[in-house]
Design a protein around this motif. Structure first.
Motif, short mmCIF file in Angstrom:
data_model
loop_
_atom_site.label_atom_id
_atom_site.label_comp_id
_atom_site.label_asym_id
_atom_site.label_seq_id
_atom_site.Cartn_x
_atom_site.Cartn_y
_atom_site.Cartn_z
N VAL A 1 -5.99 8.06 18.49
CA VAL A 1 -7.00 8.85 17.78
C VAL A 1 -6.41 9.49 16.54
O VAL A 1 -6.98 9.48 15.46
CB VAL A 1 -7.59 9.90 18.72
N SER A 2 -5.16 10.06 16.73
CA SER A 2 -4.53 10.72 15.59
C SER A 2 -4.13 9.70 14.54
O SER A 2 -4.16 9.96 13.35
CB SER A 2 -3.31 11.52 16.04
N GLY A 3 -3.72 8.49 14.96
CA GLY A 3 -3.34 7.46 14.00
C GLY A 3 -4.52 7.05 13.16
O GLY A 3 -4.36 6.65 12.01
N GLN A 4 -5.68 7.11 13.63
CA GLN A 4 -6.83 6.73 12.83
C GLN A 4 -7.11 7.73 11.72
O GLN A 4 -7.74 7.40 10.74
CB GLN A 4 -8.07 6.64 13.74
N GLN A 5 -6.56 8.90 11.84
CA GLN A 5 -6.80 9.90 10.82
C GLN A 5 -5.82 9.79 9.66
O GLN A 5 -6.02 10.42 8.64
CB GLN A 5 -6.68 11.31 11.44
N VAL A 6 -4.74 9.00 9.79
CA VAL A 6 -3.73 8.85 8.76
C VAL A 6 -4.11 7.70 7.84
O VAL A 6 -4.26 6.57 8.28
CB VAL A 6 -2.34 8.60 9.37
N LEU A 7 -4.29 8.00 6.58
CA LEU A 7 -4.64 6.97 5.60
C LEU A 7 -3.40 6.19 5.19
O LEU A 7 -2.29 6.71 5.21
CB LEU A 7 -5.28 7.62 4.37
N ARG A 8 -3.59 4.96 4.76
CA ARG A 8 -2.48 4.13 4.31
C ARG A 8 -2.06 4.56 2.91
O ARG A 8 -2.91 4.81 2.05
CB ARG A 8 -2.89 2.66 4.28
N PRO A 9 -0.75 4.64 2.65
CA PRO A 9 -0.30 4.97 1.30
C PRO A 9 -0.51 3.78 0.36
O PRO A 9 -0.70 2.64 0.81
CB PRO A 9 1.19 5.27 1.49
N VAL A 10 -0.47 4.07 -0.92
CA VAL A 10 -0.66 3.03 -1.93
C VAL A 10 0.65 2.89 -2.72
O VAL A 10 1.16 3.86 -3.29
CB VAL A 10 -1.82 3.39 -2.89
N GLY A 11 1.18 1.67 -2.75
CA GLY A 11 2.42 1.40 -3.47
C GLY A 11 2.22 0.31 -4.50
O GLY A 11 1.69 -0.75 -4.17
N THR A 12 2.65 0.53 -5.72
CA THR A 12 2.47 -0.46 -6.80
C THR A 12 3.71 -0.50 -7.68
O THR A 12 4.37 0.52 -7.91
CB THR A 12 1.26 -0.11 -7.67
N PHE A 13 3.99 -1.71 -8.21
CA PHE A 13 5.06 -1.88 -9.19
C PHE A 13 4.52 -1.58 -10.58
O PHE A 13 3.34 -1.77 -10.87
CB PHE A 13 5.60 -3.32 -9.15
N SER A 14 5.41 -1.15 -11.47
CA SER A 14 4.99 -0.85 -12.84
C SER A 14 4.77 -2.13 -13.65
O SER A 14 4.02 -2.13 -14.62
CB SER A 14 6.04 0.02 -13.53
N ASN A 15 5.42 -3.25 -13.26
CA ASN A 15 5.27 -4.53 -13.96
C ASN A 15 5.01 -5.64 -12.94
O ASN A 15 5.35 -5.50 -11.75
CB ASN A 15 6.51 -4.87 -14.79
N ASP A 16 4.52 -6.76 -13.45
CA ASP A 16 4.27 -7.91 -12.58
C ASP A 16 5.49 -8.81 -12.46
O ASP A 16 5.58 -9.61 -11.54
CB ASP A 16 3.08 -8.73 -13.10
N THR A 17 6.39 -8.70 -13.44
CA THR A 17 7.59 -9.55 -13.44
C THR A 17 8.84 -8.67 -13.51
O THR A 17 8.79 -7.52 -13.93
CB THR A 17 7.59 -10.51 -14.64
N ILE A 18 9.95 -9.26 -13.13
CA ILE A 18 11.22 -8.55 -13.13
C ILE A 18 12.33 -9.52 -13.47
O ILE A 18 12.21 -10.73 -13.20
CB ILE A 18 11.48 -7.88 -11.76
N ARG A 19 13.41 -9.00 -14.06
CA ARG A 19 14.59 -9.81 -14.34
C ARG A 19 15.74 -9.36 -13.46
O ARG A 19 15.76 -8.21 -12.98
CB ARG A 19 14.99 -9.70 -15.81
N ILE A 20 16.69 -10.25 -13.26
CA ILE A 20 17.85 -9.92 -12.43
C ILE A 20 18.58 -8.70 -13.01
O ILE A 20 18.95 -8.68 -14.18
CB ILE A 20 18.83 -11.11 -12.35
N GLY A 21 18.73 -7.68 -12.17
CA GLY A 21 19.47 -6.50 -12.56
C GLY A 21 18.72 -5.52 -13.43
O GLY A 21 19.23 -4.43 -13.71
#
Length: 315
Positions: free
Chosen positions: A17-37
């Motif tokens: 019951v208590s778990g249903q009250q906890v909303l899921r967090p939202v996580g996003t990257f600032s860019n769609d692509t990334i380079r090594i390092g």
């Protein structure tokens, strides 16, 4: 069986019951692509009732396949009973997989229990720097020598200067007074030899020619020598003042008066034994003053307070 159902109803059900009250967090990257390092930011935001205590992942959390570079928190903001917690994670990756994903959780504390709520998976595409690798690899060879500009090794120079300065300072600190004393004695002896050489030349010229000018030059040289030796303006003193300066020394008095009589009275036409003896007396007196000053310099540490004039011992 009844006890097992009672446990399920009393423990598991409240957690659900208590778990249903906890909303899921939202996580996003600032860019769609990334380079090594290259750094990439990941923002995690969680909204929840203000009475809940929420913990976001810290620096010890495993962000695989990424590595944590830094973490920035934002203060909790509450409005209309809903609090918002957020953090920005700066990440980087050295994984070569073309598609990489990250899911971060938040931890909600409820009494003695901890509820974990994961964010949706956020993905980034790895930017490939090499599209195609040709096998076998081709290597370019360069056999010509490339001229390299010679550079002066300033650190080594500064190191040597510091070393020499340190050694010189230590030597001066230990032997400085001795070096100064030796140098003063060297200059004193050099100047005395110079005086003696010129003075003897004037005496020889006077003996051979009997010209009073040679005697006058000898007396003038004698006065200038004692002026520098005693650090007093003896060359501007009269005969009487010189005698008084040297505590009425009898030989100085006799020699100077005889020389004055011969020079200014034009009473000699040739060198006689008495005139020559007067010049020799002045030379002996100059030598005695040289020796006296030499002893003062040698014993400067012990008898600076006794550095005044003393009755010279004629040699």
């Amino acid at each position: 069986m009844r006890k097992l159902l009672l446990v399920i109803v009393s423990v598991v059900l409240p957690m659900l019951v208590s778990g249903q009250q906890v909303l899921r967090p939202v996580g996003t990257f600032s860019n769609d692509t990334i380079r090594i390092g290259a750094p990439l930011k990941f923002t995690l935001v969680h909204r929840h009732p203000e009475n809940l205590e929420v913990i976001l992942p810290g620096t010890n959390y495993n962000f695989s396949p990424f590595e944590l570079v830094r973490k920035d928190f934002h203060p909790t903001a509450t409005k209309n009973g809903i609090s918002t917690d957020s953090a920005v994670y700066t990440l980087r990756t050295f994984d070569t997989r073309p598609l990489q994903a990250l899911t971060l959780p938040v931890f909600v504390l409820q009494g003695k229990d901890t509820i974990r709520a994961n964010s949706d998976s956020s993905r980034v595409v790895l930017h490939q720097m090499v599209d195609k690798v040709i096998e076998p690899l081709q290597f370019r060879t360069e056999t010509e020598l490339v001229p390299v500009e010679e550079r002066f090794n300033w650190p080594i120079l500064l190191l040597w200067i510091s070393f020499v300065t340190l050694i010189s300072s230590l030597i001066w600190l230990i032997f400085g007074q001795t070096i100064k004393t030796k140098y003063k004695l060297y200059r004193l002896r050099k100047y005395h030899l110079y005086f003696t050489s010129r003075y003897n030349a004037h005496i020889d010229r006077f003996v051979k020619t009997g010209v009073s000018q040679s005697m006058e030059k000898a007396v003038s040289l004698w006065k200038n020598y004692l002026t520098k030796l005693e650090r007093s303006a003896i060359n501007s003193f009269t005969t009487k003042e010189i005698v008084e300066f040297y505590n009425d020394n009898e030989e100085v008095n006799t020699a100077l008066r005889h020389c004055d009589k011969a020079i200014y009275g034009n009473l000699i036409t040739e060198a006689d034994a008495e005139t020559k003896e007067a010049l020799l007396m002045l030379r002996r007196f100059a030598k005695s003053r040289y020796k006296a000053n030499r002893e003062i310099i040698k014993n400067a540490r012990n008898n600076r307070q006794h550095a005044g004039l003393a009755e010279p011992e004629l040699v």
